[in-house]
Motif scaffolding. Structure first.
Motif, PDB file in Angstrom:
ATOM      1  N   LYS A 152       0.762 -12.059 -10.975  1.00 33.08           N
ATOM      2  CA  LYS A 152       1.090 -13.174 -10.807  1.00 33.08           C
ATOM      3  C   LYS A 152       0.831 -13.731  -9.233  1.00 33.08           C
ATOM      4  CE  LYS A 152       5.558 -12.497 -13.599  1.00 33.08           C
ATOM      5  NZ  LYS A 152       6.740 -12.373 -13.496  1.00 33.08           N
ATOM      6  N   SER A 153       0.298 -12.727  -8.464  1.00 29.67           N
ATOM      7  CA  SER A 153       0.238 -13.016  -7.167  1.00 29.67           C
ATOM      8  C   SER A 153      -1.234 -12.928  -6.632  1.00 29.67           C
ATOM      9  CB  SER A 153       0.957 -11.843  -5.969  1.00 29.67           C
ATOM     10  OG  SER A 153       2.396 -11.824  -6.363  1.00 29.67           O
ATOM     11  N   ASN A 154      -1.637 -14.077  -5.759  1.00 27.52           N
ATOM     12  CA  ASN A 154      -2.971 -14.292  -5.238  1.00 27.52           C
ATOM     13  C   ASN A 154      -2.873 -13.542  -3.735  1.00 27.52           C
ATOM     14  OD1 ASN A 154      -4.069 -15.518  -7.422  1.00 27.52           O
ATOM     15  ND2 ASN A 154      -2.901 -17.420  -6.793  1.00 27.52           N
ATOM     16  N   ASN A 155      -1.917 -13.715  -3.027  1.00 24.34           N
ATOM     17  CA  ASN A 155      -1.885 -13.228  -1.655  1.00 24.34           C
ATOM     18  C   ASN A 155      -1.058 -11.979  -1.876  1.00 24.34           C
ATOM     19  OD1 ASN A 155      -2.044 -12.754   1.105  1.00 24.34           O
ATOM     20  ND2 ASN A 155      -0.928 -14.570   1.612  1.00 24.34           N
ATOM     21  N   ILE A 156      -1.599 -10.737  -1.591  1.00 21.13           N
ATOM     22  CA  ILE A 156      -0.666  -9.481  -1.562  1.00 21.13           C
ATOM     23  C   ILE A 156      -0.748  -8.939  -0.345  1.00 21.13           C
ATOM     24  CG2 ILE A 156      -1.019  -9.327  -3.994  1.00 21.13           C
ATOM     25  CD1 ILE A 156      -3.214  -7.055  -3.310  1.00 21.13           C
ATOM     26  N   GLN A 157      -1.050  -9.708   0.960  1.00 22.66           N
ATOM     27  CA  GLN A 157      -1.093  -8.949   2.058  1.00 22.66           C
ATOM     28  C   GLN A 157      -0.069  -8.620   2.770  1.00 22.66           C
ATOM     29  OE1 GLN A 157      -4.044  -7.933   3.406  1.00 22.66           O
ATOM     30  NE2 GLN A 157      -5.080  -8.487   1.584  1.00 22.66           N
ATOM     31  N   ASP A 158       1.087  -9.664   2.336  1.00 18.12           N
ATOM     32  CA  ASP A 158       2.387  -9.566   3.179  1.00 18.12           C
ATOM     33  C   ASP A 158       3.509  -8.890   2.203  1.00 18.12           C
ATOM     34  OD1 ASP A 158       1.388 -10.544   5.650  1.00 18.12           O
ATOM     35  OD2 ASP A 158       1.357 -12.615   4.842  1.00 18.12           O
ATOM     36  N   ILE A 159       3.248  -8.511   1.129  1.00 18.24           N
ATOM     37  CA  ILE A 159       4.214  -8.122  -0.007  1.00 18.24           C
ATOM     38  C   ILE A 159       4.799  -6.782   0.306  1.00 18.24           C
ATOM     39  CG2 ILE A 159       4.437  -7.269  -2.531  1.00 18.24           C
ATOM     40  CD1 ILE A 159       2.631  -9.498  -3.215  1.00 18.24           C
ATOM     41  N   LYS A 160       6.073  -6.675   0.587  1.00 14.30           N
ATOM     42  CA  LYS A 160       6.887  -5.788   0.893  1.00 14.30           C
ATOM     43  C   LYS A 160       7.511  -5.099  -0.490  1.00 14.30           C
ATOM     44  CE  LYS A 160       5.900  -6.308   5.324  1.00 14.30           C
ATOM     45  NZ  LYS A 160       5.240  -5.459   5.786  1.00 14.30           N
ATOM     46  N   ALA A 161       8.144  -3.909  -0.359  1.00  9.49           N
ATOM     47  CA  ALA A 161       8.896  -3.406  -1.433  1.00  9.49           C
ATOM     48  C   ALA A 161      10.157  -3.984  -1.888  1.00  9.49           C
ATOM     49  CB  ALA A 161       9.421  -1.900  -1.233  1.00  9.49           C
ATOM     50  N   ALA A 162      10.723  -4.956  -1.059  1.00  9.57           N
ATOM     51  CA  ALA A 162      11.835  -5.641  -1.173  1.00  9.57           C
ATOM     52  C   ALA A 162      11.337  -6.922  -2.093  1.00  9.57           C
ATOM     53  CB  ALA A 162      12.467  -6.177  -0.100  1.00  9.57           C
ATOM     54  N   ASP A 163      10.150  -7.235  -2.233  1.00  9.07           N
ATOM     55  CA  ASP A 163       9.730  -8.228  -2.788  1.00  9.07           C
ATOM     56  C   ASP A 163       9.568  -7.839  -4.438  1.00  9.07           C
ATOM     57  OD1 ASP A 163       9.652 -10.110  -0.514  1.00  9.07           O
ATOM     58  OD2 ASP A 163       7.834  -8.997  -0.159  1.00  9.07           O
ATOM     59  N   ILE A 164       9.211  -6.747  -4.547  1.00  5.79           N
ATOM     60  CA  ILE A 164       8.906  -6.214  -5.945  1.00  5.79           C
ATOM     61  C   ILE A 164      10.036  -5.580  -6.644  1.00  5.79           C
ATOM     62  CG2 ILE A 164       7.121  -4.880  -7.203  1.00  5.79           C
ATOM     63  CD1 ILE A 164       5.581  -4.764  -4.445  1.00  5.79           C
ATOM     64  N   LEU A 165      10.827  -4.955  -5.866  1.00  6.61           N
ATOM     65  CA  LEU A 165      11.747  -4.264  -6.676  1.00  6.61           C
ATOM     66  C   LEU A 165      12.670  -4.708  -7.650  1.00  6.61           C
ATOM     67  CD1 LEU A 165      15.035  -4.704  -5.501  1.00  6.61           C
ATOM     68  CD2 LEU A 165      14.062  -3.447  -3.389  1.00  6.61           C
ATOM     69  N   LYS A 167       0.878  -1.085  -0.131  1.00 12.13           N
ATOM     70  CA  LYS A 167       0.047   0.123   0.170  1.00 12.13           C
ATOM     71  C   LYS A 167       0.765   1.301  -0.075  1.00 12.13           C
ATOM     72  CE  LYS A 167      -3.540   2.419   2.662  1.00 12.13           C
ATOM     73  NZ  LYS A 167      -4.634   2.455   3.574  1.00 12.13           N
ATOM     74  N   GLU A 168       2.088   1.265   0.853  1.00 10.05           N
ATOM     75  CA  GLU A 168       2.672   2.367   0.841  1.00 10.05           C
ATOM     76  C   GLU A 168       3.653   2.631  -0.553  1.00 10.05           C
ATOM     77  OE1 GLU A 168       4.225   2.348   5.666  1.00 10.05           O
ATOM     78  OE2 GLU A 168       5.234   1.042   4.135  1.00 10.05           O
ATOM     79  N   VAL A 169       3.982   1.613  -1.082  1.00 16.27           N
ATOM     80  CA  VAL A 169       4.362   1.651  -2.346  1.00 16.27           C
ATOM     81  C   VAL A 169       3.444   2.307  -3.592  1.00 16.27           C
ATOM     82  CG1 VAL A 169       5.449   0.584  -4.443  1.00 16.27           C
ATOM     83  CG2 VAL A 169       6.142  -0.233  -2.012  1.00 16.27           C
ATOM     84  N   ILE A 170       2.282   1.816  -3.420  1.00 16.53           N
ATOM     85  CA  ILE A 170       1.239   2.393  -4.414  1.00 16.53           C
ATOM     86  C   ILE A 170       0.974   3.772  -4.097  1.00 16.53           C
ATOM     87  CG2 ILE A 170      -1.097   2.236  -4.979  1.00 16.53           C
ATOM     88  CD1 ILE A 170      -1.023  -1.028  -4.696  1.00 16.53           C
ATOM     89  N   VAL A 171       0.922   4.137  -2.964  1.00  8.66           N
ATOM     90  CA  VAL A 171       0.628   5.604  -2.685  1.00  8.66           C
ATOM     91  C   VAL A 171       1.659   6.351  -3.027  1.00  8.66           C
ATOM     92  CG1 VAL A 171       0.168   7.031  -0.594  1.00  8.66           C
ATOM     93  CG2 VAL A 171      -0.918   4.966  -0.578  1.00  8.66           C
ATOM     94  N   GLU A 172       3.085   5.927  -2.770  1.00 12.71           N
ATOM     95  CA  GLU A 172       4.203   6.716  -3.127  1.00 12.71           C
ATOM     96  C   GLU A 172       4.126   7.124  -4.603  1.00 12.71           C
ATOM     97  OE1 GLU A 172       7.498   8.865  -1.949  1.00 12.71           O
ATOM     98  OE2 GLU A 172       5.965   8.446  -0.970  1.00 12.71           O
TER      99      GLU A 172
END
Length: 320
Positions: free
Chosen positions: A256-269, A218-223
């Protein structure tokens, strides 16, 4: 296409091309000495003419001034009615004329010689008054005007214009005139911008999106949304660049992801993002964007995050 128009157009181009090609035979010791006289002068190059030659003179003056040779235009008719005061002691004077016999030229030449200034004649008739009275001659003789009546200055003015360019380029070489010098004289134009505008002049006007590797999705999307650059840098606590997340990265992750609750910036970058230094020329940043087919670049210095440069910044400045 109308055959007559087509043929006339081709004939005109051919005649004008011949007038340019013919100048090669006139690059002689007199031309070389003229270049050296102008280069060695402590004053300016004052260029004069009448009629169409006066218009050519104005263009040559503009070219010389923009390439490091101080010059000014003096209309031959105005010169003999007061403007002759423009000529200073150390100036070199060049008079342009096809015939070299115009009445205004015949009045002006003796006055210049009385002043003691070096006189260069750019002339299309080497037997003319101007040619014989000049200290040095730039020969711009043409065999035929492109005008069907061989009257209207066409091939002759083309030859004059090109000879002026040749003079300017030779002086540029002697003066060591560089791209940086050109930019100094053209700060408001797109050509100048390409030579002096740098990344630091552009990215500082943008928002500075960045998140820590621990930031939530959420923080990533907002930023990314709030900063409106379609991207955010990922930095550590010491402001060092760790990676980058683009809106495209977000879309691919969501697909690709079904569960996005615990995803962090480090997982996407994306690690090892393309970075540029703040002093890189804007035109060079465009090459980087095109090479990697991307729209944003991280600006960093010694690994420290400074900001984002967007391709729209280059569009806005006319670099693209």
């Amino acid at each position: 296409m109308h055959t007559s128009i087509y043929q006339t157009a081709l004939n005109t181009i051919e005649l004008e091309a011949q007038s340019i090609a013919g100048l090669a035979a006139f690059i002689d010791p007199s031309f070389e000495q003229a270049v050296k006289v102008v280069h060695g002068s402590k004053g300016r190059l004052v260029i004069s003419g009448i009629g169409k030659s006066a218009i050519v003179a104005q263009k040559i003056v503009a070219t010389l001034n923009s390439t490091g040779t101080p010059s000014l235009f003096m209309h031959a008719a105005d010169a003999i009615h007061g403007d002759l005061g423009m000529v200073q002691r150390d100036d070199v004077v060049m008079i342009i004329s096809k015939s070299g016999e115009s009445p205004e030229i015949k009045v002006l030449v003796p006055l210049i010689k009385n002043f003691g200034n070096a006189l260069i004649g750019m002339v299309g008739n080497t037997d003319s008054f101007l040619a014989t009275q000049s200290d040095l001659v730039l020969n711009t003789t043409v065999s035929k005007e492109a005008c069907p009546n061989n009257l209207a200055p066409t091939s002759s003015t083309t030859a004059q214009m090109v000879m002026g360019d040749v003079l300017a380029v030779c002086l540029m070489e002697l003066n060591g005139f560089s791209g940086k010098d050109f930019a100094k004289y053209h700060p408001g134009g797109n050509l100048g911008k390409r030579m002096y505008l740098r990344a630091a002049d552009l990215y500082t006007h943008n928002e500075r999106p960045h998140v820590l590797p621990t930031a939530t999705l959420k923080e990533v999307i907002v930023e990314i949304t709030e900063k409106r650059l379609g991207v955010t840098a990922v930095t550590d606590e010491q402001n060092r660049v760790v990676g980058i997340i683009t809106d495209g990265d977000l879309r691919r992750m969501l697909e690709k992801s079904n569960n996005i609750q615990d995803i962090k910036a480090a997982d996407i970058l994306s690690v090892h993002p393309k970075t540029i230094p703040p002093d890189m020329l804007a035109v060079d940043t465009l090459d980087v964007l095109r090479k990697y087919d991307i729209s944003q670049l991280i600006v960093a210095e010694d690994g420290k995050y400074l900001g984002i440069l967007h391709i729209h910044d280059l569009v806005k400045e006319g670099i693209i």
